[in-house]
Design an enzyme around this catalytic site. Structure first.
Site, mmCIF file in Angstrom:
data_model
loop_
_atom_site.group_PDB
_atom_site.id
_atom_site.type_symbol
_atom_site.label_atom_id
_atom_site.label_comp_id
_atom_site.label_asym_id
_atom_site.label_seq_id
_atom_site.Cartn_x
_atom_site.Cartn_y
_atom_site.Cartn_z
ATOM 1 N N HIS A 227 -2.201 -4.107 4.905
ATOM 2 C CA HIS A 227 -2.034 -3.703 6.310
ATOM 3 C C HIS A 227 -3.391 -3.435 6.941
ATOM 4 O O HIS A 227 -4.333 -3.028 6.271
ATOM 5 C CB HIS A 227 -1.119 -2.480 6.413
ATOM 6 C CG HIS A 227 -1.709 -1.210 5.846
ATOM 7 N ND1 HIS A 227 -2.197 -0.204 6.641
ATOM 8 C CD2 HIS A 227 -1.907 -0.803 4.570
ATOM 9 C CE1 HIS A 227 -2.648 0.777 5.873
ATOM 10 N NE2 HIS A 227 -2.492 0.435 4.617
ATOM 11 N N CYS B 38 0.844 -1.192 0.000
ATOM 12 C CA CYS B 38 0.000 0.000 0.000
ATOM 13 C C CYS B 38 0.885 1.250 0.000
ATOM 14 O O CYS B 38 1.991 1.245 0.530
ATOM 15 C CB CYS B 38 -0.919 0.002 1.223
ATOM 16 S SG CYS B 38 -2.088 1.395 1.231
ATOM 17 N N ASP C 219 0.401 3.791 1.687
ATOM 18 C CA ASP C 219 0.351 4.363 3.036
ATOM 19 C C ASP C 219 1.763 4.648 3.578
ATOM 20 O O ASP C 219 2.625 3.761 3.558
ATOM 21 C CB ASP C 219 -0.376 3.364 3.961
ATOM 22 C CG ASP C 219 -0.763 3.981 5.296
ATOM 23 O OD1 ASP C 219 0.118 4.546 5.973
ATOM 24 O OD2 ASP C 219 -1.940 3.890 5.667
ATOM 25 N N ARG D 215 2.881 4.804 6.384
ATOM 26 C CA ARG D 215 3.275 4.014 7.561
ATOM 27 C C ARG D 215 3.758 2.611 7.198
ATOM 28 O O ARG D 215 4.089 1.823 8.081
ATOM 29 C CB ARG D 215 2.083 3.902 8.532
ATOM 30 C CG ARG D 215 1.593 5.241 9.043
ATOM 31 C CD ARG D 215 0.237 5.114 9.698
ATOM 32 N NE ARG D 215 -0.791 4.677 8.741
ATOM 33 C CZ ARG D 215 -2.063 4.444 9.061
ATOM 34 N NH1 ARG D 215 -2.455 4.585 10.302
ATOM 35 N NH2 ARG D 215 -2.920 4.066 8.138
ATOM 36 N N CYS E 268 -6.074 0.019 6.843
ATOM 37 C CA CYS E 268 -5.862 0.600 5.507
ATOM 38 C C CYS E 268 -6.990 1.593 5.157
ATOM 39 O O CYS E 268 -8.173 1.234 5.152
ATOM 40 C CB CYS E 268 -5.797 -0.510 4.462
ATOM 41 S SG CYS E 268 -5.489 0.110 2.796
#
Ligand code: CO
Length: 210
Positions: A98, A42, A44, A46, A101
């Site tokens: 994750h 992803c 993302d 993080r 998400c």
């Protein structure tokens, strides 16, 4: 601007840390890359691929998009898979989703988000395929977590359904596709045990005579 200036400082520090340990690190890397792994994750912030598995530049080939989707009309993702499998000859393809998400969460909502809703519809399709199992759960957080996991499993299958991976298998090339999920709460990875390494492990409808 101050923050961006800092990036260049950070970069110099990072280069120094690496070259202090291995003086010709960048020279060696400049000659060629030969990663053994393709990471599909992803976007993302993080969930940074290299850091999570503690790998250096050159060790992992990476494709990231919102909610780590492998869509069979996505030229970008397919090109990455093709290059990784055909040219780099990666042995492992890791689809890493994750929990928490934002893409999955948005797909569970009715709210309109603009252009991205077209991308998120792929996740709604996955929800529909697993609707009974998801809706059997009472807790919304558990439903959310289950859909995050189901999404990874579907994307693992999507990787295997490509002509790229099937051709590689047919040619006797070892390609193992893994499904993992990462927890942003504690930084830990979990293997979803959906490893696929051959045609016999995918549904008949997707078997291609290549
Ligand atoms: Co995400």
């Amino acid at each position: 601007m101050q923050a961006l200036t800092q990036f260049f400082e950070n970069n110099k520090t990072w280069v120094k840390e690496i070259t202090d340990k291995t003086p010709d690190f960048f020279k060696q890397l400049s000659e060629k890359q030969s990663p053994e792994y393709l990471w599909i994750g992803c976007s993302d912030s993080r969930v940074p691929a290299n850091q999570i598995v503690n790998l250096l530049p050159g060790e992992i080939f990476v494709h990231r998009n919102i909610a780590n989707l492998v869509v069979h009309t996505d030229l970008n993702c397919l090109s990455v898979i093709q290059y990784a499998v055909d040219v780099l000859k990666v042995r492992h393809i890791i689809v890493c989703g994750h929990y928490g998400c934002g893409g999955i969460k948005a797909a569970l909502e009715k709210k309109e988000h603009g252009l991205i809703d077209n991308w998120l519809r792929h996740i709604k399709d996955i929800y529909r395929c697993h609707q009974q199992e998801i809706e059997a759960l009472r807790d919304d957080e558990e439903k959310f977590r289950l859909l995050c996991e189901k999404n990874v499993i579907e994307q693992v299958a999507n990787v295997c359904h490509t002509t790229i991976v099937q051709k590689a298998w047919k040619a006797g090339q070892e390609v193992i596709v893994h499904g993992w999920i990462y927890s942003v709460d504690d930084g830990l990875l979990k293997d979803l045990d959906v490893c696929i390494s051959g045609l016999e492990q995918i549904q008949l409808i997707h078997h291609l005579n290549l």
